[in-house]
Design a protein around this motif. Structure first.
Motif, PDB file in Angstrom:
ATOM      1  N   ASN A  95       0.835  -1.195   0.000  1.00 23.68           N
ATOM      2  CA  ASN A  95       0.000   0.000   0.000  1.00 23.68           C
ATOM      3  C   ASN A  95       0.870   1.246   0.000  1.00 23.68           C
ATOM      4  O   ASN A  95       1.872   1.303   0.699  1.00 23.68           O
ATOM      5  CB  ASN A  95      -0.908   0.020   1.230  1.00 23.68           C
ATOM      6  CG  ASN A  95      -2.086  -0.912   1.047  1.00 23.68           C
ATOM      7  OD1 ASN A  95      -2.581  -1.081  -0.062  1.00 23.68           O
ATOM      8  ND2 ASN A  95      -2.522  -1.541   2.121  1.00 23.68           N
ATOM      9  N   GLY A  96       0.489   2.210  -0.800  1.00 23.63           N
ATOM     10  CA  GLY A  96       1.237   3.467  -0.847  1.00 23.63           C
ATOM     11  C   GLY A  96       2.420   3.432  -1.796  1.00 23.63           C
ATOM     12  O   GLY A  96       3.167   4.395  -1.899  1.00 23.63           O
ATOM     13  N   ALA A  97       2.591   2.326  -2.528  1.00 20.07           N
ATOM     14  CA  ALA A  97       3.751   2.204  -3.420  1.00 20.07           C
ATOM     15  C   ALA A  97       3.607   3.080  -4.669  1.00 20.07           C
ATOM     16  O   ALA A  97       4.594   3.375  -5.333  1.00 20.07           O
ATOM     17  CB  ALA A  97       3.940   0.751  -3.830  1.00 20.07           C
ATOM     18  N   GLY A  98       2.374   3.458  -4.988  1.00 20.19           N
ATOM     19  CA  GLY A  98       2.166   4.276  -6.177  1.00 20.19           C
ATOM     20  C   GLY A  98       1.433   3.539  -7.289  1.00 20.19           C
ATOM     21  O   GLY A  98       1.399   3.998  -8.426  1.00 20.19           O
ATOM     22  N   LYS A  99       0.799   2.427  -6.954  1.00 20.18           N
ATOM     23  CA  LYS A  99       0.082   1.641  -7.971  1.00 20.18           C
ATOM     24  C   LYS A  99      -1.103   2.408  -8.540  1.00 20.18           C
ATOM     25  O   LYS A  99      -1.242   2.548  -9.755  1.00 20.18           O
ATOM     26  CB  LYS A  99      -0.421   0.312  -7.354  1.00 20.18           C
ATOM     27  CG  LYS A  99       0.656  -0.553  -6.756  1.00 20.18           C
ATOM     28  CD  LYS A  99       0.098  -1.863  -6.233  1.00 20.18           C
ATOM     29  CE  LYS A  99      -0.860  -1.724  -5.064  1.00 20.18           C
ATOM     30  NZ  LYS A  99      -0.259  -1.160  -3.846  1.00 20.18           N
ATOM     31  N   THR A 100      -1.955   2.887  -7.636  1.00 22.75           N
ATOM     32  CA  THR A 100      -3.152   3.594  -8.095  1.00 22.75           C
ATOM     33  C   THR A 100      -2.782   4.841  -8.882  1.00 22.75           C
ATOM     34  O   THR A 100      -3.363   5.121  -9.939  1.00 22.75           O
ATOM     35  CB  THR A 100      -4.037   3.960  -6.882  1.00 22.75           C
ATOM     36  OG1 THR A 100      -4.429   2.751  -6.238  1.00 22.75           O
ATOM     37  CG2 THR A 100      -5.264   4.741  -7.310  1.00 22.75           C
ATOM     38  N   THR A 101      -1.806   5.587  -8.365  1.00 24.44           N
ATOM     39  CA  THR A 101      -1.390   6.800  -9.059  1.00 24.44           C
ATOM     40  C   THR A 101      -0.928   6.470 -10.477  1.00 24.44           C
ATOM     41  O   THR A 101      -1.349   7.119 -11.444  1.00 24.44           O
ATOM     42  CB  THR A 101      -0.252   7.485  -8.278  1.00 24.44           C
ATOM     43  OG1 THR A 101      -0.715   7.760  -6.955  1.00 24.44           O
ATOM     44  CG2 THR A 101       0.167   8.774  -8.941  1.00 24.44           C
ATOM     45  N   THR A 102      -0.091   5.454 -10.599  1.00 23.70           N
ATOM     46  CA  THR A 102       0.395   5.064 -11.921  1.00 23.70           C
ATOM     47  C   THR A 102      -0.769   4.684 -12.826  1.00 23.70           C
ATOM     48  O   THR A 102      -0.901   5.171 -13.954  1.00 23.70           O
ATOM     49  CB  THR A 102       1.353   3.860 -11.806  1.00 23.70           C
ATOM     50  OG1 THR A 102       2.414   4.213 -10.920  1.00 23.70           O
ATOM     51  CG2 THR A 102       1.907   3.469 -13.159  1.00 23.70           C
TER      52      THR A 102
HETATM   53  N1  LIG Z   1      -4.770  12.603  -4.249  1.00 19.40           N
HETATM   54  C1  LIG Z   1      -3.687  12.469  -3.454  1.00 19.40           C
HETATM   55  N2  LIG Z   1      -3.222  13.505  -2.744  1.00 19.40           N
HETATM   56  C2  LIG Z   1      -2.143  13.373  -1.948  1.00 19.40           C
HETATM   57  N3  LIG Z   1      -1.456  12.240  -1.789  1.00 19.40           N
HETATM   58  C3  LIG Z   1      -1.867  11.164  -2.466  1.00 19.40           C
HETATM   59  C4  LIG Z   1      -3.009  11.216  -3.328  1.00 19.40           C
HETATM   60  N4  LIG Z   1      -3.194   9.990  -3.880  1.00 19.40           N
HETATM   61  C5  LIG Z   1      -2.207   9.218  -3.376  1.00 19.40           C
HETATM   62  N5  LIG Z   1      -1.420   9.906  -2.532  1.00 19.40           N
HETATM   63  C6  LIG Z   1      -0.219   9.387  -1.848  1.00 19.40           C
HETATM   64  O1  LIG Z   1       0.652   8.898  -2.837  1.00 19.40           O
HETATM   65  C7  LIG Z   1       1.246   7.690  -2.413  1.00 19.40           C
HETATM   66  C8  LIG Z   1       0.935   6.597  -3.420  1.00 19.40           C
HETATM   67  O2  LIG Z   1      -0.448   6.335  -3.353  1.00 19.40           O
HETATM   68  P1  LIG Z   1      -1.173   5.297  -4.297  1.00 19.40           P
HETATM   69  O3  LIG Z   1      -0.806   5.584  -5.696  1.00 19.40           O
HETATM   70  O4  LIG Z   1      -2.618   5.339  -3.956  1.00 19.40           O
HETATM   71  O5  LIG Z   1      -0.520   3.933  -3.842  1.00 19.40           O
HETATM   72  P2  LIG Z   1      -1.084   2.448  -3.910  1.00 19.40           P
HETATM   73  O6  LIG Z   1      -2.200   2.407  -4.875  1.00 19.40           O
HETATM   74  O7  LIG Z   1       0.084   1.645  -4.340  1.00 19.40           O
HETATM   75  O8  LIG Z   1      -1.515   2.086  -2.533  1.00 19.40           O
HETATM   76  C9  LIG Z   1       0.722   7.408  -1.022  1.00 19.40           C
HETATM   77  O9  LIG Z   1       1.675   7.863  -0.091  1.00 19.40           O
HETATM   78  C10 LIG Z   1      -0.538   8.204  -0.949  1.00 19.40           C
HETATM   79  O10 LIG Z   1      -0.785   8.619   0.366  1.00 19.40           O
END
Ligand SMILES: Nc1ncnc2c1ncn2[C@@H]1O[C@H](COP(=O)(O)OP(=O)(O)O)[C@@H](O)[C@H]1O
Ligand SMILES: [Mg+2]
Lengths: 248, 306
Positions: free
Chosen positions: B40-47
């Motif tokens: 969790n928090g690795a950046g999967k969703t963001t990517t």
């Molecule tokens: N909209 C946002 N605003 C600020 N921080 C974010 C936002 N979305 C994600 N993050 C942060 O970016 C990092 C990567 O999140 P995310 O891509 O959701 O990871 P994963 O899907 O791998 O759990 C985390 O530390 C999360 O807290």
């Protein structure tokens, strides 16, 4: 704007399924009817006897404004809940254009406002004798214009308020005090100069002015200034919210 | 070979001072199930959301089906299907209404809604409100919505998180079905078992960087070649004979239970050969293969659950 009608229709149905949705729509009408019953039959174009608090046409204007404000509060709440639940984001990840999503919500509220208005007019015919001719169609139009303008203010509130829990109270805090300064209880001329200046920049002041004027049959030409102020409010608010609106 | 369905090069995304994605490059091949795995928090969703066109990376380039997700987002959305992590629908929307609304949003006005409800086992729930669905039913509805436009690429973000094992297995079956229909699947998960069972290839991501990419078996071979054999025998000579297995690096004995450690693909068969040549009778024989979990541990120095 593909999907606009589908979404508007669906959101209307969903709203009416809310426990407070349908009931909330009828509350202002019920208030209006009770108010009408408790008072002796009066002419809607003259001040209510015995109190003198409200200006001519005050009751219908006040109730109409409450209808519009409750529509705005409901919009603010729904937008915040949708944002918090990721619904806005989910809708955005489709070919729906973002303005379509928001327009649908505005349409739902305008539809419900129009519907409540129609009910109120029916009730009004029953309980308030209208000895002078009140231009109901123009009045309804003026109310829709007012609602449309304060809905845009609602969008600014929905853009800024961080969580759904605060949306309704913050919206109420912004909108209800505006009623006090809108000139419906105390004419603007009787306000202290500072408050009067404040009242002049609040959109509800122009709403009241317009609605009262139309109710008294003064015609649109006499109120172009109010219409202009409401259009400016809309443009300014939409410009602000298109900058600060967050989808998630 | 056809061009990759998705090509991501050097994307970076920050939220204020937090760098969520440092530098991610990857390719998803046409027709495969590709998994982005990491804690969790690795950046999967963001990517993933950058690839879907929902977020905009600060730098780097992305191409999906030859389109730029930022510039051509509406064109792209007609051709992809998306399931978001932690999305909800309107509480009181009915299942069929959601499916019908979604169908109306696409230019080609797809007609496969009913068919999808059937395939996903949602027919009895057609008239149910979203809020009354179970977790698994909600996820199946989201899959239906992601598939409604018969997309070429399907994105699934943490599809089975929060589901019980049985519902999870059912969903895996559905995802395999998507691949059978020739579609490309890009998914994220923090469940190593899911990645191992489902994905053709995976990329391991940590702290916004891709650490390695390959099929689960390749990654295991590359990073943790160690294998173990556990066998149980009453044969008195077993210990002496097994000590001769050249490929074994060590052996431990616990009563009649022997554990041999070695590495490489040949190790297990060399143990079997030894047993059969020496005619040792075994009561139990098990190989212990490393998993993606071990790969992750090896690459990052900690378990994915920490
Ligand atoms: N909209 C946002 N605003 C600020 N921080 C974010 C936002 N979305 C994600 N993050 C942060 O970016 C990092 C990567 O999140 P995310 O891509 O959701 O990871 P994963 O899907 O791998 O759990 C985390 O530390 C999360 O807290
Ligand atoms: Mg995630």
């Amino acid at each position: 704007m593909r999907g606009l009608w589908e979404l508007t229709w669906l959101e209307t149905k969903i709203f009416l399924r809310e426990p407070l949705g349908a009931i909330g729509t009828f509350i202002p009408v019920a208030v209006f009817v009770l108010l009408g019953r408790s008072l002796p039959r009066v002419s809607a174009t003259s001040a209510l006897p015995g109190d003198g608090v409200l200006s001519p046409g005050g009751v219908p204007v006040l109730v109409s404004m409450l209808i519009a404000i409750s529509a705005v509060l409901s919009l603010v709440t729904i937008i915040s809940i949708y944002r918090e639940g990721g619904i806005l984001k989910r809708l955005r990840a489709t070919p729906l254009r973002p303005p379509t999503i928001l327009t649908a919500h505005v349409l739902v509220k305008l539809l419900l406002t129009a519907f409540t208005m129609a009910l109120m007019i029916l009730a009004g015919k029953r309980y308030f004798t209208t000895d002078a001719h009140v231009p109901l169609f123009s009045f309804a139009l003026a109310l829709l214009l007012s609602a449309w303008s304060i809905l845009s203010l609602g969008f600014v509130i929905a853009s800024i308020v961080p969580t759904a829990r605060f949306a309704q109270p913050v919206g109420a805090l912004v909108l209800y005090p505006m009623i006090g300064l809108s000139g419906i209880f105390v004419p603007l001329a009787q306000l202290p100069p500072a408050l009067r200046a404040l009242a002049r920049v609040l959109p509800l002041t122009y709403v009241v002015n317009l609605l009262e004027g139309i109710w008294r049959n003064e015609g649109w030409l006499a109120h172009l200034g109010d219409v202009g102020a409401l259009v400016v409010t809309f443009v300014v608010c939409i410009a602000i919210s298109s900058r600060v609106f967050r989808w998630e | 070979m056809s061009p990759p369905a998705i090509r991501v090069s050097g994307i970076r995304k920050t939220y204020g001072s937090l760098v969520a994605v440092h530098d991610v490059s990857l390719e998803v091949r046409d027709g495969e199930i590709f998994g982005l795995i990491g804690p969790n928090g690795a950046g999967k969703t963001t990517t993933m959301e950058c690839v879907e066109g929902i977020r905009t990376p600060d730098s780097g380039t992305i191409s999906v089906l030859g389109l730029d997700p930022f510039r051509d987002v509406y064109q792209l959305q007609e051709r992809i299907g998306v399931q978001l992590q932690q999305a909800q629908l309107q509480k009181r929307i009915k299942v069929w209404e959601a499916v019908q609304l979604w169908a109306s949003l696409y230019r080609k006005q797809p007609k496969i809604g009913e068919q999808l409800l059937e395939q996903l086992g949602l027919v009895e729930k057609r008239d149910a409100w979203f809020m009354t669905l179970s977790g698994g039913q909600k996820q199946r509805l989201f899959i239906a919505l992601a598939l409604i436009n018969d997309p070429e690429v399907v994105f699934l973000d943490e599809l089975t998180t929060g589901l019980d094992p049985q519902a999870r297995r059912a969903i895996w079956e559905l995802v395999r079905g998507i691949r059978e229909r020739g579609k490309t699947v890009f998914l994220t998960t923090h469940l190593m078992e899911e990645a191992e069972k489902l994905c053709d290839r995976v990329a391991i991501i940590e702290y916004g960087r891709i650490i390695d990419v390959g099929s689960p078996a390749e990654l295991v071979d590359r990073h943790v070649p160690e294998r173990s054999v556990v066998l149980v025998t009453d044969d008195e000579h077993a210990g002496d004979q097994l000590a001769n297995v050249a490929r074994a690096s060590s052996m431990t004995r616990d009563g009649s239970r022997y554990t041999l450690h070695g590495s490489g693909e040949q190790f297990v068969s060399s143990v079997i050969e030894c047993l059969s040549e020496s005619r040792i009778h075994v009561k139990d024989f098990r190989t212990v293969l490393p998993s993606l979990e071990d790969v992750f541990l090896k690459l990052t120095g900690h378990s994915i659950r920490d």
